[in-house]
Structure formats: C-alpha cells, structure tokens
Scaffold this motif. Structure first.
Motif, PDB file in Angstrom:
ATOM      1  N   THR A 195    -122.994 -91.310 -38.968  1.00 50.04           N
ATOM      2  CA  THR A 195    -123.226 -92.403 -38.026  1.00 50.04           C
ATOM      3  C   THR A 195    -123.991 -91.854 -36.832  1.00 50.04           C
ATOM      4  O   THR A 195    -123.895 -90.664 -36.500  1.00 50.04           O
ATOM      5  CB  THR A 195    -121.908 -93.040 -37.535  1.00 50.04           C
ATOM      6  N   VAL A 196    -124.761 -92.716 -36.187  1.00 49.83           N
ATOM      7  CA  VAL A 196    -125.525 -92.348 -34.996  1.00 49.83           C
ATOM      8  C   VAL A 196    -124.697 -92.686 -33.765  1.00 49.83           C
ATOM      9  O   VAL A 196    -124.217 -93.811 -33.626  1.00 49.83           O
ATOM     10  CB  VAL A 196    -126.880 -93.092 -34.957  1.00 49.83           C
ATOM     11  N   MET A 197    -124.524 -91.703 -32.885  1.00 47.14           N
ATOM     12  CA  MET A 197    -123.713 -91.893 -31.689  1.00 47.14           C
ATOM     13  C   MET A 197    -124.603 -92.013 -30.447  1.00 47.14           C
ATOM     14  O   MET A 197    -125.831 -91.877 -30.526  1.00 47.14           O
ATOM     15  CB  MET A 197    -122.734 -90.727 -31.525  1.00 47.14           C
ATOM     16  N   THR A 198    -123.944 -92.241 -29.315  1.00 48.96           N
ATOM     17  CA  THR A 198    -124.665 -92.317 -28.047  1.00 48.96           C
ATOM     18  C   THR A 198    -125.404 -91.007 -27.791  1.00 48.96           C
ATOM     19  O   THR A 198    -124.825 -89.924 -27.902  1.00 48.96           O
ATOM     20  CB  THR A 198    -123.684 -92.585 -26.892  1.00 48.96           C
ATOM     21  N   ARG A 199    -126.668 -91.096 -27.455  1.00 46.12           N
ATOM     22  CA  ARG A 199    -127.460 -89.882 -27.317  1.00 46.12           C
ATOM     23  C   ARG A 199    -127.105 -89.127 -26.029  1.00 46.12           C
ATOM     24  O   ARG A 199    -126.534 -89.695 -25.092  1.00 46.12           O
ATOM     25  CB  ARG A 199    -128.950 -90.213 -27.334  1.00 46.12           C
ATOM     26  N   MET A 200    -127.463 -87.850 -25.979  1.00 44.80           N
ATOM     27  CA  MET A 200    -127.163 -87.020 -24.819  1.00 44.80           C
ATOM     28  C   MET A 200    -127.962 -87.469 -23.600  1.00 44.80           C
ATOM     29  O   MET A 200    -128.988 -88.151 -23.718  1.00 44.80           O
ATOM     30  CB  MET A 200    -127.474 -85.548 -25.124  1.00 44.80           C
ATOM     31  N   LEU A 201    -127.495 -87.056 -22.427  1.00 45.32           N
ATOM     32  CA  LEU A 201    -128.200 -87.407 -21.195  1.00 45.32           C
ATOM     33  C   LEU A 201    -129.552 -86.723 -21.115  1.00 45.32           C
ATOM     34  O   LEU A 201    -130.516 -87.283 -20.579  1.00 45.32           O
ATOM     35  CB  LEU A 201    -127.350 -87.027 -19.976  1.00 45.32           C
ATOM     36  N   ALA A 202    -129.636 -85.494 -21.629  1.00 47.40           N
ATOM     37  CA  ALA A 202    -130.885 -84.726 -21.593  1.00 47.40           C
ATOM     38  C   ALA A 202    -131.238 -84.284 -23.005  1.00 47.40           C
ATOM     39  O   ALA A 202    -130.363 -83.857 -23.765  1.00 47.40           O
ATOM     40  CB  ALA A 202    -130.749 -83.517 -20.670  1.00 47.40           C
ATOM     41  N   ALA A 203    -132.509 -84.412 -23.341  1.00 42.21           N
ATOM     42  CA  ALA A 203    -132.979 -83.888 -24.629  1.00 42.21           C
ATOM     43  C   ALA A 203    -132.987 -82.367 -24.539  1.00 42.21           C
ATOM     44  O   ALA A 203    -133.475 -81.797 -23.557  1.00 42.21           O
ATOM     45  CB  ALA A 203    -134.378 -84.423 -24.929  1.00 42.21           C
ATOM     46  N   ARG A 204    -132.455 -81.696 -25.555  1.00 44.71           N
ATOM     47  CA  ARG A 204    -132.376 -80.237 -25.508  1.00 44.71           C
ATOM     48  C   ARG A 204    -132.348 -79.650 -26.916  1.00 44.71           C
ATOM     49  O   ARG A 204    -131.957 -80.320 -27.874  1.00 44.71           O
ATOM     50  CB  ARG A 204    -131.168 -79.783 -24.696  1.00 44.71           C
ATOM     51  N   SER A 205    -132.764 -78.405 -27.019  1.00 46.38           N
ATOM     52  CA  SER A 205    -132.692 -77.660 -28.274  1.00 46.38           C
ATOM     53  C   SER A 205    -132.301 -76.221 -27.950  1.00 46.38           C
ATOM     54  O   SER A 205    -132.448 -75.762 -26.808  1.00 46.38           O
ATOM     55  CB  SER A 205    -134.051 -77.686 -29.002  1.00 46.38           C
ATOM     56  N   PHE A 206    -131.780 -75.504 -28.947  1.00 46.37           N
ATOM     57  CA  PHE A 206    -131.344 -74.107 -28.771  1.00 46.37           C
ATOM     58  C   PHE A 206    -130.402 -73.978 -27.570  1.00 46.37           C
ATOM     59  O   PHE A 206    -130.652 -73.220 -26.640  1.00 46.37           O
ATOM     60  CB  PHE A 206    -132.547 -73.178 -28.615  1.00 46.37           C
ATOM     61  N   PHE A 207    -129.319 -74.722 -27.609  1.00 42.91           N
ATOM     62  CA  PHE A 207    -128.392 -74.763 -26.484  1.00 42.91           C
ATOM     63  C   PHE A 207    -127.006 -74.317 -26.943  1.00 42.91           C
ATOM     64  O   PHE A 207    -126.736 -74.152 -28.138  1.00 42.91           O
ATOM     65  CB  PHE A 207    -128.328 -76.174 -25.895  1.00 42.91           C
ATOM     66  N   ALA A 208    -126.104 -74.150 -25.968  1.00 40.73           N
ATOM     67  CA  ALA A 208    -124.735 -73.749 -26.258  1.00 40.73           C
ATOM     68  C   ALA A 208    -123.865 -74.976 -26.451  1.00 40.73           C
ATOM     69  O   ALA A 208    -124.134 -76.041 -25.889  1.00 40.73           O
ATOM     70  CB  ALA A 208    -124.193 -72.895 -25.113  1.00 40.73           C
ATOM     71  N   GLY A 209    -122.809 -74.819 -27.228  1.00 40.06           N
ATOM     72  CA  GLY A 209    -121.883 -75.922 -27.450  1.00 40.06           C
ATOM     73  C   GLY A 209    -120.507 -75.421 -27.831  1.00 40.06           C
ATOM     74  O   GLY A 209    -120.360 -74.312 -28.365  1.00 40.06           O
ATOM     75  N   GLY A 210    -119.499 -76.227 -27.539  1.00 39.26           N
ATOM     76  CA  GLY A 210    -118.134 -75.864 -27.893  1.00 39.26           C
ATOM     77  C   GLY A 210    -117.195 -77.027 -27.657  1.00 39.26           C
ATOM     78  O   GLY A 210    -117.542 -77.998 -26.974  1.00 39.26           O
ATOM     79  N   VAL A 211    -116.002 -76.949 -28.247  1.00 42.02           N
ATOM     80  CA  VAL A 211    -114.992 -77.994 -28.125  1.00 42.02           C
ATOM     81  C   VAL A 211    -113.791 -77.433 -27.371  1.00 42.02           C
ATOM     82  O   VAL A 211    -113.235 -76.391 -27.751  1.00 42.02           O
ATOM     83  CB  VAL A 211    -114.551 -78.518 -29.508  1.00 42.02           C
ATOM     84  N   ILE A 212    -113.396 -78.120 -26.290  1.00 45.15           N
ATOM     85  CA  ILE A 212    -112.223 -77.739 -25.498  1.00 45.15           C
ATOM     86  C   ILE A 212    -111.370 -78.988 -25.322  1.00 45.15           C
ATOM     87  O   ILE A 212    -111.846 -79.990 -24.771  1.00 45.15           O
ATOM     88  CB  ILE A 212    -112.624 -77.167 -24.128  1.00 45.15           C
ATOM     89  N   ASP A 213    -110.140 -78.932 -25.822  1.00 47.56           N
ATOM     90  CA  ASP A 213    -109.211 -80.066 -25.718  1.00 47.56           C
ATOM     91  C   ASP A 213    -109.814 -81.355 -26.282  1.00 47.56           C
ATOM     92  O   ASP A 213    -109.666 -82.440 -25.704  1.00 47.56           O
ATOM     93  CB  ASP A 213    -108.783 -80.277 -24.260  1.00 47.56           C
ATOM     94  N   GLY A 214    -110.532 -81.235 -27.388  1.00 50.77           N
ATOM     95  CA  GLY A 214    -111.098 -82.402 -28.053  1.00 50.77           C
ATOM     96  C   GLY A 214    -112.367 -82.946 -27.434  1.00 50.77           C
ATOM     97  O   GLY A 214    -112.936 -83.913 -27.944  1.00 50.77           O
ATOM     98  N   ARG A 215    -112.848 -82.343 -26.351  1.00 54.13           N
ATOM     99  CA  ARG A 215    -114.079 -82.790 -25.694  1.00 54.13           C
ATOM    100  C   ARG A 215    -115.210 -81.814 -26.013  1.00 54.13           C
ATOM    101  O   ARG A 215    -115.008 -80.596 -26.019  1.00 54.13           O
ATOM    102  CB  ARG A 215    -113.865 -82.896 -24.180  1.00 54.13           C
ATOM    103  N   VAL A 216    -116.387 -82.362 -26.275  1.00 53.51           N
ATOM    104  CA  VAL A 216    -117.538 -81.566 -26.701  1.00 53.51           C
ATOM    105  C   VAL A 216    -118.409 -81.247 -25.485  1.00 53.51           C
ATOM    106  O   VAL A 216    -118.865 -82.154 -24.778  1.00 53.51           O
ATOM    107  CB  VAL A 216    -118.359 -82.318 -27.768  1.00 53.51           C
ATOM    108  N   TYR A 217    -118.661 -79.945 -25.263  1.00 56.75           N
ATOM    109  CA  TYR A 217    -119.481 -79.493 -24.142  1.00 56.75           C
ATOM    110  C   TYR A 217    -120.791 -78.905 -24.668  1.00 56.75           C
ATOM    111  O   TYR A 217    -120.797 -78.164 -25.659  1.00 56.75           O
ATOM    112  CB  TYR A 217    -118.744 -78.423 -23.328  1.00 56.75           C
ATOM    113  N   VAL A 218    -121.903 -79.239 -24.017  1.00 58.65           N
ATOM    114  CA  VAL A 218    -123.200 -78.638 -24.319  1.00 58.65           C
ATOM    115  C   VAL A 218    -123.819 -78.174 -23.014  1.00 58.65           C
ATOM    116  O   VAL A 218    -123.602 -78.773 -21.951  1.00 58.65           O
ATOM    117  CB  VAL A 218    -124.144 -79.626 -25.046  1.00 58.65           C
ATOM    118  N   ALA A 219    -124.602 -77.087 -23.091  1.00 62.97           N
ATOM    119  CA  ALA A 219    -125.158 -76.517 -21.861  1.00 62.97           C
ATOM    120  C   ALA A 219    -126.449 -75.777 -22.158  1.00 62.97           C
ATOM    121  O   ALA A 219    -126.617 -75.165 -23.224  1.00 62.97           O
ATOM    122  CB  ALA A 219    -124.154 -75.556 -21.217  1.00 62.97           C
TER     123      ALA A 219
END
Length: 413
Positions: A192-216
């Motif tokens: 399914t297609v979800m709400t898109r990120m605030l900023a377009a990005r590639s080759f970034f960091a990501g992880g899940v903490i307490d069920g929330r998805v973080y990208v940086a």
C-alpha cells in the motif's frame, strides 16, 4: 447453434432432454421430485455431501482440524491445495492463512526479506527466505519506478505491525530523490502507498524506536546532503519533523541501541577524512556527536545482538567485530572466516543471536553468535564477556546468480 427466445410467461422448457424441467415466471428452475430415501442400514451421506459440508479432516472437529492445517509450512501449500475444495480455500489466500494463524496465537516463523536487483537489467524484486524451513518464496512486485536506484531506498522493518516500510529512493537517470513511502503487510501479502515523507531523500539513515519510524540525513536534489530528520507514527500515518542533526550528512549505516538512533556516514577509500557520526535520543529530541573510536571503526554493515553492536567490515576481509563502549574500541569476534561464497556487496540483518548475511547471487550465510567468559576473568578495563561465531551456508537457487542484494530485513509471520 439454435437461438431460443425466453419470455416471462409460464411455459415448458425442454433442455438436455429433461422434460420435467420447467421455467417459472420468476425464472427459477422447478425442482424435481426427490428420489426415495435409502434404507436405514444404507448410508452414503459422505458421498452425497456438497464439498463445503465435508469436514476439513475426517474424524476431527473443524476447529481441531483448522489448528492442524494452520501449522502447515508454506512450502507445502501448493500440494495441499489439491486435497479438496476447503483446503484450497484456506491455503490459496496467504492473507487469510496468516491472519488466522495470528488470531490463534500460533508461533510465528521468521522470514528474511531481501530487496534485490538484476545486475544486467536493474529490475527490482523481493525474495523471501523462510528461515525455519530454508525455502525461498516471492511476494507481489513493489509498486515503484522502473529506473529507481535500489540502494537509494531506506528499508525498515516494523515487527510489532508485521510490516515492511520502503521509504525515499532515487531515480537513477535523473538523480532525483523521492518522497515515496510504501508499506508491505506480511499478513495481507500486499503493498500500500502511505503518506509521503516531508523531505525527498535517498541514502539516509532509518530505525524503529518504540514502534515509531525515524529517518535522518541523506541526499536531496542535486545530491546535496541533508541535515533534517523526521518521524512517522504508524498509527496516525503522519510524518513530523524532529530536531536537526546539526550537520549535513548522508548515511551508509545506522543502528538502534538502547532506545537511541546511531547514524554513521561510513568510511570510504582512500580514507582522506575521518567519518562522521551522530546519535539521536528521542526522549529529549536531541542529537550528539558519536565517540571517535566508534565512528572510525564502524567500517561495514551492522546488527545489534544482546544490546551490543556488531559490524561486518567491508575492508578487513569481512571479519566480524564488536564495539566496546567502555574503551571506545573494537574487538574481533573469534571463529572461522566468512564463507567464500559471500561476496560484496552484501546486506546484513539479525535474528536472536544469529547474524544473517546475504551476498552477491543471494548467497546466504547464518552466523551463530555465542557468548563466553572473557580470558582473564573480566579484569578492570577489559570486557567481561567475549563472543565467538560459527557460520552456516544456505543453498540458493541457481536462477538467483544474477541478483545483487540491496537491503534485507527480518519479519515474523
């Protein structure tokens, strides 16, 4: 072929030589007289029952039979669907099968999801390895651009939801980053297609903490490095900005340790500059610099086992090492070398105390990590426990020889 006109007037209709069949004004076929009942001592009920009324397993109540069938391995579904109509109905729909397994609270099997691409055509595809039976499976194609760069995606597993998120990405021939967010639901077996990120990005960091998805971090348009970060609440499906990283940085790897997100840009030959790294604490919404020894020794893909950071180095003959936060240094993990079939580029994930490595051609090696007392009895200034590893090879189909892994994640289902 003779064409027959049918009207709503009551009249006899002769079809297939049956003179007793008539058409009523409501276009319903009149039923014929039932045959005489068989003698009491004669019982062929099972032979005359419709397919939907037959038991799942003769001699067992349906609830007990269903509990048995839901334990069938996926590899056996194709053969078991041929048994009868009810078995086919249950096993043909993966979403129904896994949903019922989950409702009964049955033990879930681990699956290794590998995002791969064909080295000649660049075609992106997902391959799934059942780590319990070591059998390979496929899932529906991911809805994305044909010319997307596989390594530009950020892939994150959300174990609590049984979901896999694919974020961002890069259009290969345009160097254009994407806002894309796709979600794969392992219980429904669909994207399914979800709400898109605030900023377009590639080759970034990501992880899940307490069920929330973080990208940086990552790359923006024209390959400029980003310093922004954001978080997704899967329940609300909304992205929200978080504190800036304080430096513009793309990421080669990241890990979640003790509820904090560790981001490194990694080492790149010929090592003219020291790699940078940042640590994010969601409790106080603040970034801090990564210790020097940690970021300089983070030379490959990482996993976290027993709260410890393990890295498979890309520049040291793919040896495994572990980070010691007390001394800000790295120690080698003892054991035999990585199987020779595992060649770069590779992706890494973990399951309990196992490190799962996927190399070129989707060759898989499973490293079993064991903890043991350190030599010297844990004297001051040394790690009290040491680790060793032994490797297990996994057979791979020959048709995977032209596939290259980009990312791998483990989910239970």
């Amino acid at each position: 072929m003779r064409r027959v006109r049918v009207s709503s007037h009551h009249g006899p209709v002769h079809k297939l030589g049956d003179a007793q069949m008539v058409l009523t004004p409501k276009f319903r076929l009149a039923t014929t007289a039932a045959p005489p009942a068989p003698p009491p001592e004669y019982d062929d009920g099972d032979a005359r029952q419709p397919a939907w009324d037959t038991p799942l397993i003769p001699g067992l109540p349906d609830d007990a039979a269903l509990s048995c069938l839901l334990r069938l391995p996926v590899a056996a579904h194709a053969a078991c669907r041929l048994v009868c109509r009810r078995w086919r109905h249950l096993l043909a729909d993966k979403a129904r099968f896994f949903t019922q397994r989950r409702a009964l609270g049955l033990r879930r099997n681990p699956y290794l999801f590998t995002l791969a691409f064909h080295r000649c055509t660049g075609k992106i595809q997902w391959k799934v390895l059942d780590l319990a039976s070591l059998s390979w499976h496929a899932i529906p194609a991911m809805p994305c651009r044909d010319r997307a760069c596989p390594r530009g995606f950020g892939c994150v597993a959300v174990p609590g939801d049984g979901a896999l998120l694919v974020c961002g990405g890069l259009v290969s021939d345009m160097d254009c980053p994407l806002h894309l967010v796709l979600r794969y639901d392992i219980y429904r077996n669909r994207w399914t297609v979800m709400t898109r990120m605030l900023a377009a990005r590639s080759f970034f960091a990501g992880g899940v903490i307490d069920g929330r998805v973080y990208v940086a971090g990552g790359y923006s348009t024209n390959q400029f490095e980003l310093n922004s970060a954001e978080v997704l609440d899967p329940e609300k499906g909304v992205w929200q900005p978080i504190a800036s990283m304080g430096m513009n940085m793309a990421s080669s790897d990241s890990a979640v340790i003790s509820g904090r997100l560790y981001v490194t840009e990694g080492c790149a030959w010929p090592f003219f500059s020291s790699p940078r790294g940042q640590i994010y604490d969601p409790k106080i919404d603040r970034w801090e610099a990564m210790p020097v020894g940690m970021r300089e020794g983070w030379t490959g893909q990482s996993v976290v086992i027993d709260g410890c950071l393990f890295v498979i180095s890309e520049y040291e003959r793919m040896k495994v090492k572990i980070y010691d936060p007390e001394t800000d240094s790295w120690d080698s993990v003892s054991g035999p070398p990585m199987p020779e079939r595992i060649m770069k580029p590779f992706s890494v994930s973990c399951l309990d105390n196992k490190i799962v490595v996927v190399g070129r051609g989707l060759h898989v090696a499973i490293g079993h990590v064991e903890k043991q007392p350190a030599a010297g009895g844990g004297n001051s200034g040394s790690r009290s426990m040491s680790y060793s590893i032994c490797w297990q090879d996994v057979d791979v189909p020959k048709e995977f020889s032209d596939l290259t892994p980009s990312s791998s994640q483990i989910l239970h289902a």
